[in-house]
Design a protein around this motif. Structure first.
Motif, PDB file in Angstrom:
ATOM      1  N   ALA A  12     -16.220  25.478  26.243  1.00 42.50           N
ATOM      2  CA  ALA A  12     -16.154  26.784  25.576  1.00 42.50           C
ATOM      3  C   ALA A  12     -14.889  27.542  25.969  1.00 42.50           C
ATOM      4  O   ALA A  12     -14.276  28.229  25.141  1.00 42.50           O
ATOM      5  N   VAL A  13     -14.476  27.434  27.237  1.00 42.97           N
ATOM      6  CA  VAL A  13     -13.248  28.089  27.688  1.00 42.97           C
ATOM      7  C   VAL A  13     -12.065  27.596  26.868  1.00 42.97           C
ATOM      8  O   VAL A  13     -11.220  28.381  26.420  1.00 42.97           O
ATOM      9  N   TYR A  14     -12.013  26.285  26.634  1.00 37.78           N
ATOM     10  CA  TYR A  14     -10.906  25.718  25.863  1.00 37.78           C
ATOM     11  C   TYR A  14     -10.907  26.251  24.432  1.00 37.78           C
ATOM     12  O   TYR A  14      -9.885  26.735  23.934  1.00 37.78           O
ATOM     13  N   PHE A  15     -12.058  26.189  23.766  1.00 39.12           N
ATOM     14  CA  PHE A  15     -12.114  26.605  22.370  1.00 39.12           C
ATOM     15  C   PHE A  15     -11.898  28.111  22.211  1.00 39.12           C
ATOM     16  O   PHE A  15     -11.286  28.554  21.243  1.00 39.12           O
ATOM     17  N   THR A  16     -12.394  28.900  23.157  1.00 34.79           N
ATOM     18  CA  THR A  16     -12.221  30.348  23.072  1.00 34.79           C
ATOM     19  C   THR A  16     -10.771  30.748  23.286  1.00 34.79           C
ATOM     20  O   THR A  16     -10.273  31.693  22.661  1.00 34.79           O
TER      21      THR A  16
END
Length: 286
Positions: A128-132
Motif C-alpha cells: 500500500a505504501v508503494y501504490f499510495t
C-alpha cells in the motif's frame, strides 16, 4: 493510543512544512540544523529534569543519543537527495518500507509473535505504501541510482529500531523529555560540523529564509520524537503492529494533506493504495 495519534499528527505537520521548503526555495540542510537547535530549546523549556552535563553523560542512553543525532541528520539529508535525484515517491517508499527493520528486531529481540493475519496485514501495508506514494507522472527518472534510497531505508529503519531498543532497555519514563532534548542537541552538533565543512569548501550560501524555515520545523519535530518515544513506552501494541500503524497512517495523512492543501492529483493507483492501506490497518489491529 493518544500518543500514537499525536505522533502521526506532528509527523503530518512536518510533511507540510518540508513540502513548503521547495516552494519558498529554502535550503534543507541549513533549515534542518536550525530546526534541531530550536527543537533542543523547546525541549529545554518543557524539561523537568536537570541538564547537568556530567549526569547526562552517565546515563545509559547517552551513547544512543549521539548515534541517533548522527543518523537523524544523515537520513534527512539522504532523503532530500533521494527526492531530488530519484523523485519524492522513491524517498517516501524507501523511508516507510524501512518498517521491516524494527518489525524484524521486535521478533528477534523481544520475542514478539506474528500471527498469519498480522503478517498478511504487514505485507499489504508495504504494498500500500508503494501504490499510495507512486505518481503517474514520471517522477522517477534516475531509479538506477540506488545508493541514496538504500541509505534512506537503512537510516529510517535504524532510527525506529534504535528508539524502540533504547526505550525498552535504557530510557526511563521520567527521562523521555531529557532523552529527546539531548538527542536533538547531538543532531544539531553534527549539523553544525557539516555546515562548517561545506562553508570552508565554499558550498554554502546563507539566507534568512533558511533560518525561518528551521524555526517553523523545530517545534513539531521535537514533539514528533517525544510522542513517538511515549507511544513506544505505553506498550499498547507489539512493536510490529505499532510501527506498521504509525508508518502507514503517516503515509495516508500526508497523502490527504497533499490533496487538500497542495492540490495534488490522486490517481486510480493511489486510490487503490489508500484502500489497501485501510484494509491492512484493519488486519494489523485485528
Amino acid at each position: 493510543m493518544i500518543y500514537l495519534l499525536l505522533s502521526i499528527v506532528f509527523n503530518a505537520v512536518l510533511f507540510v512544512i518540508i513540502k513548503l521548503f521547495a516552494r519558498f526555495n529554502i535550503d534543507a540542510l541549513q533549515a534542518l540544523v536550525v530546526n534541531y537547535f530550536v527543537a533542543f530549546l523547546v525541549g529545554l523549556f518543557f524539561l523537568d529534569n536537570s541538564l547537568a552535563p556530567k549526569e547526562i553523560i552517565s546515563h545509559d542512553w547517552f551513547k544512543g543519543s549521539i548515534l541517533l543525532g548522527f543518523v537523524f541528520i544523515s537520513t534527512f539529508y539522504a532523503t532530500t537527495l533521494t527526492s531530488q535525484r530519484n523523485g519524492l515517491s522513491v524517498a517516501s517508499v524507501a523511508s516507510k518500507m524501512s518498517v521491516i527493520i524494527p518489525i524484524s528486531l521486535g521478533v528477534i529481540l523481544y520475542n514478539e509473535s506474528l500471527g498469519f493475519v498480522k503478517i498478511i496485514g504487514i505485507l499489504l501495508a508495504l504494498i500500500a505504501v508503494y501504490f499510495t506514494s507512486k505518481k503517474e507522472t514520471g517522477e522517477v527518472q534516475n531509479a538506477n541510482n540506488l545508493l541514496f534510497p538504500v541509505l534512506v531505508f537503512l537510516g529510517a529503519g535504524t532510527i525506529d529500531a534504535s528508539l524502540k531498543y533504547l526505550q525498552t532497555y535504557h530510557v526511563p519514563a521520567n527521562q523521555i523529555g531529557l532523552f529527546s532534548t539531548v538527542t536533538f542537541f547531538c543532531a544539531f552538533s553534527v549539523g553544525v560540523l557539516t555546515i562548517l565543512f561545506l562553508t570552508i569548501r565554499g558550498e554554502i550560501k546563507f539566507s534568512g529564509r533558511n533560518i525561518l524555515g528551521g524555526i517553523a520545523l523545530g517545534l513539531p519535530n521535537y514533539f514528533s520524537l517525544y510522542y513517538l518515544v511515549k507511544m513506544l513506552e505505553a506498550k499498547a501494541f507489539q512493536s510490529a503492529t505499532l510501527f506498521t500503524i504509525h508508518n502507514i497512517s503517516i503515509v495516508l495523512v500526508s497523502t490527504f494533506v497533499g490533496i487538500l492543501f497542495f492540490k495534488e492529483k490522486i490517481s486510480l493507483r493511489n486510490a487503490f493504495g489508500i484502500g489497501l492501506a485501510l484494509f491492512a490497518l484493519y488486519l494489523v489491529t485485528y
